[in-house]
Design an enzyme around this catalytic site. Sequence first.
Site, PDB file in Angstrom:
ATOM      1  N   ASP A   1       0.774  -1.231   0.000  1.00 12.01           N
ATOM      2  CA  ASP A   1       0.000   0.000   0.000  1.00 12.01           C
ATOM      3  C   ASP A   1       0.810   1.289   0.000  1.00 12.01           C
ATOM      4  O   ASP A   1       0.236   2.349  -0.236  1.00 12.01           O
ATOM      5  CB  ASP A   1      -0.968   0.012   1.172  1.00 12.01           C
ATOM      6  CG  ASP A   1      -0.257  -0.256   2.494  1.00 12.01           C
ATOM      7  OD1 ASP A   1       0.990  -0.287   2.503  1.00 12.01           O
ATOM      8  OD2 ASP A   1      -0.945  -0.424   3.497  1.00 12.01           O
TER       9      ASP A   1
ATOM     10  N   ARG B   1      -4.176   4.675   6.800  1.00 10.37           N
ATOM     11  CA  ARG B   1      -4.533   4.435   5.413  1.00 10.37           C
ATOM     12  C   ARG B   1      -5.750   5.235   4.999  1.00 10.37           C
ATOM     13  O   ARG B   1      -6.306   5.986   5.779  1.00 10.37           O
ATOM     14  CB  ARG B   1      -4.849   2.950   5.209  1.00 10.37           C
ATOM     15  CG  ARG B   1      -3.782   2.020   5.671  1.00 10.37           C
ATOM     16  CD  ARG B   1      -4.221   0.597   5.417  1.00 10.37           C
ATOM     17  NE  ARG B   1      -4.753   0.484   4.085  1.00 10.37           N
ATOM     18  CZ  ARG B   1      -4.551  -0.518   3.258  1.00 10.37           C
ATOM     19  NH1 ARG B   1      -3.820  -1.525   3.660  1.00 10.37           N
ATOM     20  NH2 ARG B   1      -5.086  -0.536   2.073  1.00 10.37           N
TER      21      ARG B   1
ATOM     22  N   TYR C   1       1.364  -3.203  11.986  1.00 11.67           N
ATOM     23  CA  TYR C   1       2.297  -4.333  11.938  1.00 11.67           C
ATOM     24  C   TYR C   1       2.675  -4.622  13.381  1.00 11.67           C
ATOM     25  O   TYR C   1       3.198  -3.745  14.076  1.00 11.67           O
ATOM     26  CB  TYR C   1       3.544  -3.973  11.146  1.00 11.67           C
ATOM     27  CG  TYR C   1       3.309  -3.859   9.656  1.00 11.67           C
ATOM     28  CD1 TYR C   1       3.183  -4.995   8.871  1.00 11.67           C
ATOM     29  CD2 TYR C   1       3.244  -2.618   9.045  1.00 11.67           C
ATOM     30  CE1 TYR C   1       2.984  -4.892   7.498  1.00 11.67           C
ATOM     31  CE2 TYR C   1       3.046  -2.501   7.672  1.00 11.67           C
ATOM     32  CZ  TYR C   1       2.913  -3.649   6.911  1.00 11.67           C
ATOM     33  OH  TYR C   1       2.719  -3.549   5.561  1.00 11.67           O
TER      34      TYR C   1
ATOM     35  N   PRO D   1       7.627  -6.030   4.465  1.00  9.66           N
ATOM     36  CA  PRO D   1       6.762  -4.993   3.901  1.00  9.66           C
ATOM     37  C   PRO D   1       6.820  -3.688   4.680  1.00  9.66           C
ATOM     38  O   PRO D   1       6.293  -2.679   4.231  1.00  9.66           O
ATOM     39  CB  PRO D   1       5.367  -5.615   4.011  1.00  9.66           C
ATOM     40  CG  PRO D   1       5.458  -6.506   5.197  1.00  9.66           C
ATOM     41  CD  PRO D   1       6.863  -7.050   5.208  1.00  9.66           C
TER      42      PRO D   1
END
Lengths: 672, 672
Positions: free
Chosen positions: B54, B283, B291, B366
């Site tokens: 993302d 987001r 995370y 990530p």
Amino acid sequence: MGSITNAGDNSKVDVLVVGAGPAGMMAVTWFARCGIKAKIVDKRGTKIYNGQADGLQCRTLEILDSFEFADRAWKEGNHMLEICLWNPGRDGVIRRSDRIPDTIPGISRFQQLVLHQGRIERFFLDSLKDHSDIRVERGVLPQSLTFDESKAEDDDAYPIKVTLKHLTEDEINPPQSNATKCGAAPSDGLYRSNMAPDDTEELLNKTANDKVGTQETIQAKYMIGCDGAHSWTRKQLGYTLDGEQTDYIWGVLDIIPITDFPDIRQRCAIHSANSGSVMVIPRENKLVRLYIQMTTTEKGGEPVDRTNITPAMILECANRTLAPYKLSYEYCDWWTAYQIGQRVGSNFSKNERIFLAGDAVHTHSPKAGQGMNVSMQDTYNLCWKISAVLNGTADRRILKTYQSERRRIAQDLIAFDHKFSRLFSGRPAKDMMDEAGISMEEFKNAFEKGNLFASGVAVDYGASLIVAKDGSSIDQGDGTDVGVINSKRAVSKQQLATNVKLGMRMPSFKVLNQSDARPWHFQEILRSTGQWRLVVFAGDVSDKGQMSRVQKLGETLAANDSFISRFTPASKPINSVIEILTIHSAPRASTELHDFHDIFHPYSKRDGWDYWKIYADDISYHEGHGKAYENYGVDKKKGCAVILRPDQYVSWVGELEDVQDMDRFFSGFMKM
Amino acid sequence: MGSITNAGDNSKVDVLVVGAGPAGMMAVTWFARCGIKAKIVDKRGTKIYNGQADGLQCRTLEILDSFEFADRAWKEGNHMLEICLWNPGRDGVIRRSDRIPDTIPGISRFQQLVLHQGRIERFFLDSLKDHSDIRVERGVLPQSLTFDESKAEDDDAYPIKVTLKHLTEDEINPPQSNATKCGAAPSDGLYRSNMAPDDTEELLNKTANDKVGTQETIQAKYMIGCDGAHSWTRKQLGYTLDGEQTDYIWGVLDIIPITDFPDIRQRCAIHSANSGSVMVIPRENKLVRLYIQMTTTEKGGEPVDRTNITPAMILECANRTLAPYKLSYEYCDWWTAYQIGQRVGSNFSKNERIFLAGDAVHTHSPKAGQGMNVSMQDTYNLCWKISAVLNGTADRRILKTYQSERRRIAQDLIAFDHKFSRLFSGRPAKDMMDEAGISMEEFKNAFEKGNLFASGVAVDYGASLIVAKDGSSIDQGDGTDVGVINSKRAVSKQQLATNVKLGMRMPSFKVLNQSDARPWHFQEILRSTGQWRLVVFAGDVSDKGQMSRVQKLGETLAANDSFISRFTPASKPINSVIEILTIHSAPRASTELHDFHDIFHPYSKRDGWDYWKIYADDISYHEGHGKAYENYGVDKKKGCAVILRPDQYVSWVGELEDVQDMDRFFSGFMKM
């Protein structure tokens, strides 16, 4: 042909909109966002694809941005930055006499741009699809209108009945292609009035219209006629357009120019010594629009038969004005010739049930780039009001402000256009003694002043029940009485926010989101959702005394008997009718979201706290400092409170403690 | 099942791309713009809709903007402005220790943002449709690959043969929904490797695929495997990923958070005293990605069975780290748990005919937000090169620079990620003497340095036949020799444009269009069209001597034997292979377009002169002064010349008179 279909429930709509040009599209866009059941019909078989209106002014872009698609226009349009004035020198040869900015720097976060009307309609259509079930029904002609005036004041009534005919393909005009090589343009490039939407339509999309050839009858609570200069709706109401009917004859060419004229990609006003004037409007896709004066006398003199005009004749006229520069083209996208006067409608509504908007109530020269803009702004003004009445949050009395506010604007527009047209079409004065000629200095002044007017940001709505401003609503509008009796009148304190002008649209400066530091132009937060806004300039909340003022305001607003609680249906979120937005002036890092009373960042069971309601007037990492308090003219220590209409116009300014006055203001028109 | 279809001419393509994730989409986007016949297949039945990568870094946004759709990401994405570091105090309780800007101010006109991979794929799909006939073929699995190495150097050959199977619905994995309430997530939220695209796909669109159940054989000149960490293409070639296979176990939650933690809408790195670390990534759509470290030892110790992990367990871990703050949610969009190592591919191509890109050649954590970015940048680097070779303008030798340039980047990325992951996962040091703990100062430094690396703008490609830079191409790349023999080597004069760094992407500053005064970020002019650019910094053209230098350059470039004339096919416009863009430093109003030689604004019969090639470094009406010369480090009087690759990386810098050296540069790889 002509069987009546039984449309069942679909025969009843909240609002029927006739005409899907920019004014009609703006209307249903509001309805889509406010959850109103609307139907929009248009007699044309398709949307338009070339020619037509094309200028988008600052305020229009701000409005489109409030619906979140100004960026598409900004990206596709040709930005106009500079105006060049060309005048004859003493030798009679034209030369550049001035360069002036096209948009006055600082008046808006947008600048004027040019983009074909068909693209704007496309953005509206896409936005409608994203937000509602409303779709434009094309090839539909209204046949009859009946209105039961006795039910005008009954909120639940459907006093309007309209019969609509779904045209067959044969009944819709055949398509025309105006894209042509020089000299080979079709003769039907000539239209009865300039920019008439009917005349450049494409083929009717033949698929999926099982209503073709049938009639249906629609019952509506409200109706809006956005059906152009020859408005069918206006004719049914028996209303007239008043003003002058004629003007000079002008030719219009949309071409990709081949020329040694150096300013062909600038907006230019060119006055030749004896061969008339030309206006240059650079457009998207390498196109340039030229407005070319075909006659040098306004009325009388040698009558010119417009039906004989060809693109070659227009080009020849242009070359006479532009000499010694040369102009030709290989590609012509569209052309026309027109003659138009300045006229304004006598009435903008029938009992505040049937309204007229756009070209149906004002016609004027296209050269000021106002047509599409003022039309869209008409329905932008009107349709949040209709929505509020339909949704039960506002009294029908607010609807009278449409005529008061917009007819006044139309009158101003017509006066401006009248003056500007004559200055532009006249022969330049040879010297100070040449009284028959136009002073180029006067023209330049008019042009610059016209730019501010044309930008749309100078609009200043008068006192009314939705603008708590001093003075007479009758004097400040078009003569309609939309005032409040003095004992119930809320009082604004303009001096607390000297640049947040009552009656004008809220200016925009950058502020930072308290929770994530993102800079936003404040206007970006003021989306067109139908919500009123209470903007709390919270001042320096790092000061304990100030913070306690803010918390006290929060407690008052959150109370069960506050105007916010009273005017919000119990089933709806607390910010759904009146949204509270806070801008404080303390350093962003000196405070936290949770320092503020919950009413300033409401909690919801699913989404937690709202992180998009509190902002700081502080420096950003990448986009400088918006200096919002300074620019809004608000005291950084003690702040103030501002009430904004759903269309971002300023209704009221007061102290954080003036909650009773806020209450008085909303109580003047809101319904529980 | 499995009949072979006779696909006729469609069996031959220029390029076959396997995998329609970001790397594959970027590849075909280049091919669409360069007119290459490409086919792209993906085994998934649909594009992805939630979860996955993302983060979009600055350089990626610059690249998307060169294809004209960065604005969509900019509008929809969540902008990340500030990073907050949270560490335990002496009392062991976490507190905010630092606020740092997320994107280093000034490095790009974009800042990092977060937007779900599925939206990025949507933008690519829409852009493909606008510019080509290329469509993603889904539910297609490659079955066999044969490669005729003997034909690798034959430009006209199709040495690659691939058999593709069009899967039936049953063969494609059933759909999964991961949107769920807390604690009720489906157990298949756990995936074999993090962010595997296969695992969140929606139902196969059942309509209109008459190939279902059949096989076809494709012949291709080139092939690109963008088929992920478990790349089928890589396996066929027998290539390996080298590096460590394991790491800590992490849980990922995409939720709308309900929390009193004040920085939940900031990017946060939170180290608890003894309960592991959490990274917060805010987001779009109110979502936040967390995370969450599930184990505190890297390898060995108590083995954790990842198949037992539930969202409730992950949330519990998060709450341990975040204490005393509390976190819960009602809405979870997606979740997973992963364990991943840092690995890089041994080879990025087979004979410069079959290439590997993206996750197929590098895997890593990530958390640095690099996955999607580096993958897209791989094929952004590769595919203009393949297009140039296929279009006959460049020699196949340029293809070797893909591995030299991108494998080096992958190696750097893996080294960075390795270090960063360990600093992030480690326990914070209690004091200076606590050697087993991680120094929070060191972590902050790594984070800040990482931000520059992660932005993508620091990429600095080594010397090669397409970067005229001093030094050894072997040392500056991944060890591949892509140099030019010294006698043919073009020589750059870096000192003439000190901030236009050889091997790095052209920075962007605002310049004004000479013809219409519109300010543009110069990168906006550098669209990804496949064209090389000669940027002429024309200097102060109001000085006669300087202007005559510029005109002389124009005459030389316009000559029949110039490199521009020689390398442009006679049938094509003169700027189609190498486009000349001019930026002068004189006041814009002091000069006119027609003062410049035609080669700087080429004439076409239909469109007249080109008004979009000459720019001025001057002040704009509304957006300030770009100070381009100052920022590029170019002398305002005498200017210089710069050659840019089609991907905006700087190839060469020299004097306006160094035409022979420009010629030498292009002659090193261009074909007539």
